[in-house]
Design a protein around this motif. Sequence first.
Motif, PDB file in Angstrom:
ATOM      1  N   TRP A   7      -2.396 -82.564  51.003  1.00  0.00           N
ATOM      2  CA  TRP A   7      -3.235 -82.804  52.176  1.00  0.00           C
ATOM      3  C   TRP A   7      -4.050 -81.561  52.518  1.00  0.00           C
ATOM      4  O   TRP A   7      -5.223 -81.655  52.852  1.00  0.00           O
ATOM      5  CB  TRP A   7      -2.370 -83.175  53.376  1.00  0.00           C
ATOM      6  N   LEU A   8      -3.380 -80.423  52.433  1.00  0.00           N
ATOM      7  CA  LEU A   8      -4.086 -79.193  52.809  1.00  0.00           C
ATOM      8  C   LEU A   8      -5.245 -78.934  51.851  1.00  0.00           C
ATOM      9  O   LEU A   8      -6.341 -78.582  52.266  1.00  0.00           O
ATOM     10  CB  LEU A   8      -3.117 -78.012  52.808  1.00  0.00           C
ATOM     11  N   VAL A   9      -4.963 -79.128  50.540  1.00  0.00           N
ATOM     12  CA  VAL A   9      -6.025 -78.919  49.559  1.00  0.00           C
ATOM     13  C   VAL A   9      -7.179 -79.868  49.845  1.00  0.00           C
ATOM     14  O   VAL A   9      -8.348 -79.499  49.820  1.00  0.00           O
ATOM     15  CB  VAL A   9      -5.476 -79.141  48.137  1.00  0.00           C
ATOM     16  N   GLY A  12      -9.125 -78.762  52.702  1.00  0.00           N
ATOM     17  CA  GLY A  12      -9.949 -77.616  52.337  1.00  0.00           C
ATOM     18  C   GLY A  12     -11.188 -78.040  51.555  1.00  0.00           C
ATOM     19  O   GLY A  12     -12.255 -77.436  51.684  1.00  0.00           O
ATOM     20  N   SER A  13     -11.072 -79.124  50.800  1.00  0.00           N
ATOM     21  CA  SER A  13     -12.193 -79.490  49.941  1.00  0.00           C
ATOM     22  C   SER A  13     -13.272 -80.249  50.705  1.00  0.00           C
ATOM     23  O   SER A  13     -14.218 -80.745  50.120  1.00  0.00           O
ATOM     24  CB  SER A  13     -11.691 -80.334  48.782  1.00  0.00           C
ATOM     25  N   LEU A  14     -13.119 -80.322  52.047  1.00  0.00           N
ATOM     26  CA  LEU A  14     -14.176 -80.954  52.827  1.00  0.00           C
ATOM     27  C   LEU A  14     -15.416 -80.071  52.844  1.00  0.00           C
ATOM     28  O   LEU A  14     -16.504 -80.509  53.190  1.00  0.00           O
ATOM     29  CB  LEU A  14     -13.689 -81.214  54.256  1.00  0.00           C
ATOM     30  N   THR A  63     -16.293 -94.506  39.438  1.00  0.00           N
ATOM     31  CA  THR A  63     -15.340 -93.444  39.135  1.00  0.00           C
ATOM     32  C   THR A  63     -15.588 -92.243  40.039  1.00  0.00           C
ATOM     33  O   THR A  63     -14.658 -91.672  40.607  1.00  0.00           O
ATOM     34  CB  THR A  63     -15.500 -93.005  37.662  1.00  0.00           C
ATOM     35  N   LYS A  64     -16.876 -91.896  40.185  1.00  0.00           N
ATOM     36  CA  LYS A  64     -17.200 -90.770  41.064  1.00  0.00           C
ATOM     37  C   LYS A  64     -16.701 -91.024  42.483  1.00  0.00           C
ATOM     38  O   LYS A  64     -16.168 -90.145  43.148  1.00  0.00           O
ATOM     39  CB  LYS A  64     -18.713 -90.552  41.093  1.00  0.00           C
ATOM     40  N   GLU A  65     -16.891 -92.278  42.927  1.00  0.00           N
ATOM     41  CA  GLU A  65     -16.481 -92.573  44.301  1.00  0.00           C
ATOM     42  C   GLU A  65     -14.966 -92.450  44.454  1.00  0.00           C
ATOM     43  O   GLU A  65     -14.474 -91.861  45.412  1.00  0.00           O
ATOM     44  CB  GLU A  65     -16.952 -93.972  44.689  1.00  0.00           C
ATOM     45  N   ALA A  66     -14.245 -92.996  43.467  1.00  0.00           N
ATOM     46  CA  ALA A  66     -12.784 -92.906  43.525  1.00  0.00           C
ATOM     47  C   ALA A  66     -12.352 -91.448  43.513  1.00  0.00           C
ATOM     48  O   ALA A  66     -11.425 -91.042  44.221  1.00  0.00           O
ATOM     49  CB  ALA A  66     -12.166 -93.649  42.328  1.00  0.00           C
ATOM     50  N   TYR A  67     -13.070 -90.652  42.704  1.00  0.00           N
ATOM     51  CA  TYR A  67     -12.747 -89.233  42.601  1.00  0.00           C
ATOM     52  C   TYR A  67     -12.999 -88.529  43.936  1.00  0.00           C
ATOM     53  O   TYR A  67     -12.171 -87.752  44.418  1.00  0.00           O
ATOM     54  CB  TYR A  67     -13.619 -88.616  41.503  1.00  0.00           C
ATOM     55  N   ARG A  68     -14.126 -88.844  44.544  1.00  0.00           N
ATOM     56  CA  ARG A  68     -14.455 -88.216  45.834  1.00  0.00           C
ATOM     57  C   ARG A  68     -13.430 -88.585  46.899  1.00  0.00           C
ATOM     58  O   ARG A  68     -13.032 -87.761  47.702  1.00  0.00           O
ATOM     59  CB  ARG A  68     -15.843 -88.657  46.277  1.00  0.00           C
ATOM     60  N   ASP A  69     -13.023 -89.862  46.889  1.00  0.00           N
ATOM     61  CA  ASP A  69     -12.034 -90.292  47.882  1.00  0.00           C
ATOM     62  C   ASP A  69     -10.734 -89.520  47.713  1.00  0.00           C
ATOM     63  O   ASP A  69     -10.064 -89.166  48.676  1.00  0.00           O
ATOM     64  CB  ASP A  69     -11.763 -91.797  47.766  1.00  0.00           C
ATOM     65  N   ARG A  71     -10.509 -86.592  46.354  1.00  0.00           N
ATOM     66  CA  ARG A  71     -10.710 -85.173  46.597  1.00  0.00           C
ATOM     67  C   ARG A  71     -10.622 -84.851  48.090  1.00  0.00           C
ATOM     68  O   ARG A  71      -9.949 -83.930  48.505  1.00  0.00           O
ATOM     69  CB  ARG A  71     -12.073 -84.751  46.061  1.00  0.00           C
ATOM     70  N   GLY A  72     -11.316 -85.619  48.916  1.00  0.00           N
ATOM     71  CA  GLY A  72     -11.336 -85.313  50.346  1.00  0.00           C
ATOM     72  C   GLY A  72     -10.397 -86.224  51.107  1.00  0.00           C
ATOM     73  O   GLY A  72      -9.476 -86.803  50.544  1.00  0.00           O
ATOM     74  N   LEU A  73     -10.600 -86.327  52.429  1.00  0.00           N
ATOM     75  CA  LEU A  73      -9.815 -87.221  53.265  1.00  0.00           C
ATOM     76  C   LEU A  73     -10.800 -88.208  53.866  1.00  0.00           C
ATOM     77  O   LEU A  73     -11.418 -87.929  54.889  1.00  0.00           O
ATOM     78  CB  LEU A  73      -9.101 -86.437  54.360  1.00  0.00           C
ATOM     79  N   PRO A  74     -10.975 -89.379  53.199  1.00  0.00           N
ATOM     80  CA  PRO A  74     -12.044 -90.290  53.621  1.00  0.00           C
ATOM     81  C   PRO A  74     -11.970 -90.655  55.095  1.00  0.00           C
ATOM     82  O   PRO A  74     -12.979 -90.634  55.785  1.00  0.00           O
ATOM     83  CB  PRO A  74     -11.822 -91.520  52.741  1.00  0.00           C
TER      84      PRO A  74
END
Lengths: 894, 116
Positions: A7-9, A12-14, A63-69, A71-74
């Motif tokens: 969660w913290l990572v 941070g990636s926001l 795939t990019k969208e799934a990856y972005r989701d 990566r961050g906290l949608p």
Amino acid sequence: MRMLRGWLVRLGSLSNKQRKDKEFDEEIESHVQMHIDDNVGLGMTLEEARRQAMIKFGGVESTKEAYRDQRGLPWLEMLWKDIRYGARQLRKNPGFTAVAVLTLALGIGANTAIFSVVDAVLLRPLPYADSGQLVSLSERGPDWSGGSLSYPNFIDWKNQQSVFERFGAYSGNNLTLTGAGEPVRLGAALMSAEVFAALRAQPEIGRVFGEGEDKPSAPPVAVISHALWQNRLGGQPGIVDKTISLNGKAYTILGVMPEGFDFPYKVDLWLPVGPSSADSNWQKRNNHPGLYGVARLKPGVTLEKARADLDVIAARLEQQYPESNKTRGVQIDRLLDNKVGNVRRSLWILLGAVSFVLVIACANVANLLLARAAAREKEMALRAALGAGRWRITRQLLTESGLLALLGAGVGLLFAKGVLRLVTVLAGESIPRAAEISLDPHVLLFSGLVAVLTGTLFGLAPAWHASRVNLQGTLKEAGRGATSSRTGIRQGLVIAEVALTFVLLVGAGLLLLSFHRLLQVNPGFAVDRVLTFRINPPEDKYQTDTQEILFCQALREKLRALPGVQAASLCSQTPLHEGGWDMLFLIEGRPEPPPHLQPSLQVHLIAPDYFQAMGIPLLQGRDFTEQDNREHLKGALAANAWGAGLNSIIIDEEFAKHYWPDQNPIGQRVRIPFGERGEQPVVTVVGVVGRIKENRLSDRGGMEQAYFPMYQQPLRNLVVVVKTTAEPGAMATAVRQQVSQIDPVMPVFGIHTMREIRNNSVAPERLNLGLLGGFAALALVLAIIGLYGLLAFTVTQRQREIGIRMALGAQRIDVLNLVVGQGMRLILVGVVIGLLGSLALTRVLASVLFKVEPTDPLTFVTVTVLLCVVALLACYIPARRATRADPMAALRCE
Amino acid sequence: MVSSMSSKADVWQGTLALMVLKTLERAGSLHGYGIARRIEETSAKLLSVNYGTLYPALLKLEQEGYISSEWGLSDNNRKAKFYQLTRAGCKQIEKETEDWEQMTAILARFLNPKIA
């Protein structure tokens, strides 16, 4: 743990999103390239290899969208988007935002303030370790409780009980500190060593006294407060084992208690009670020297068990010492209840009242939001048409209202500070633990919760509505007419506001009437132009009674000589004081009732001219004079026993009526059964005076009042009363000078006018009235704004309809009737509900009302009329605007 | 999570992470494309890896600290992002293997009641 890290990572990636997007693009790019390479290696043409690789990879964008989701906290990003959007909406409507935030700030702020009082006074445990186990002990009789303990009773209870881990006793005292700057009066508590142990209180430096120092013959020792140490004694750690001079006697300082240790109340020092217990009066079982018990329950022992145990002991003592202990029982309460029990009810009432204000504020904001929702209907329909789900829209709107609530809470905190200041001013010293009241994290959490709750509360209705918007209808229609169910909700809200306001107004009205009646009570003495102050002739300087009497006489002479002074006298206690000093008495020549049925009188020791100075009417006989002294003893030095020098008494009119209804009371004789029979003072009635309010203006009945000549029985704690010809406060300096001319080191303290004393005595009532009145006024304003807002809104919406009506021949008066009628219908429904609610609720006020019934018809009628008149005005303004509708304009629109 | 090719088996939810970890354990450092290929080869081409699932799964493992990544050069000199196990990742393999074995043992009892 791992999950938290994840969660913290993600949090941070926001940041730095673009760089990360680019990196992933490159990763995909390299993936596809490697695949192509492999495919080419397998013999495909380059084109075929690329085609196959792309097919295998599948949807690049998804795939990019799934990856972005991942990566961050949608949801967080969504929330952030909602907040930003909401903030933009609020900024775009500054008028709406200001009104809503201000309304909520008033509601939340007032609630925060009152909650902080309730929290500090009632909810928070006392500042002692495991304070729930602490209890207070006092004596009680068949129809009274909270009496002080006699020392022998305390000792017997202590030795025979088996329910307390520690059991101590304490009493208040005053001492003069000399040799450390100006002489000063210090508040002290006499305590048995066990009290510290029961409270588990530790000194800041040094130590507290133990059993060895708590004995009759022990050398004098003292434990001092942090404040005394800092302000008067230098604040150095070396203070321990130094001596200070109290009442001219050297006391060794054992230790310093930390700041905030205020047991039994705010005092400057603590002395062992042991040395005082040697006094022969303390050893009498029928003497109650202001001693109270405090104890710690053994683990596992309930309050009920302790009560039962002590009841058995009290019953045994009753049998053993019927003379003094007949019908005397033990009163045990939790220490917290004992301290705050008297304000508990009013504080809960106030918290209830202030929560009404919050509900009204919420209703108002909900109303505002609903009105705005009508304007935003198209926006919502458009969003829904573009694919926003119902939950999505609801969430957006709830975020907006949450934002409003939080803003309201923020501004409300400032308002709460103001209310708290008002509370401290109004309360005077009538709220226990007032020093502990603050806007601490506890309270901030409360107002945060209230904000979230209110945000949901007032945001839910509009959000629910918006999410059910009828797409086609709304988009087609040019925004005409309000949805009927929404109007229904808004009307319901206004009705609720009116009903709650009615209840608050009735409550405030009852308190106002009660306060008015209280202030109209004749206290039996003059309130104007009387100055009082306290002095304590120290024992080392005024060792004998004669010396002290001489001092009092000299002081009276000095004060009387002062220009602007009409009369000057001394007394043991001014009226409207806490507690009191009572004694048993018997009428000479009448059969003596058994000890537990003997009546009591309130003791006042006074110097000559007291009645004149206080404005108490002398009804019969005479006042005391300088000649009411100890001459009659003819030098017989039996004057050591209390009251031995007394030979006359002045009684109040009720006393006279009660005991000598058909006789002349003057010349009758009264015996005070104090000390050994034969040595008991017998006094002759020389005068009858008017009755005064002893403790409170609301006193009803009470003990007989009696006055004895001070020159026959002097005492140390003196109150000087001065009747002035002008404003008494201005005389304070002159009066001080007179005292210091006689004795330059005599501290003068507790300077008050009688008016101040009277006003302070009604502080609790003043506080209740001030706050409840304020809340009711606030509620009225909010409810009226709500009503006005609703009508103004409907008038705007019905402008076309009204125009048509007028075009068809309706008169202005018809239109007025239409609008005002709509408003008044709501008012009347609200008033009826409020009336029923009040009948049910004002009962809780019964115990704080004085000479007013909770269903006082005058109050109910007044409130109804007031509310209707104010509401009528609120209806009239939009109604008048409605009559100005231009029929032509309306027709053209159709 | 699901491969679209009907003849090949789906990768079950939750098993992909373990497969990735095991692959990295054996291969040391590997890029995403390589991991996918290895998984498919290990399954004797019975499985087909969906990249829309693989890359978020890799990211998740990295966020949780089981694997780490760095850019490097592939066999045929292409720039690629290489993943490798961390110490926590090694421990996680043990734990998940244990869980998995327990799970299959339980399931086996259902499938073949005679064992029980």
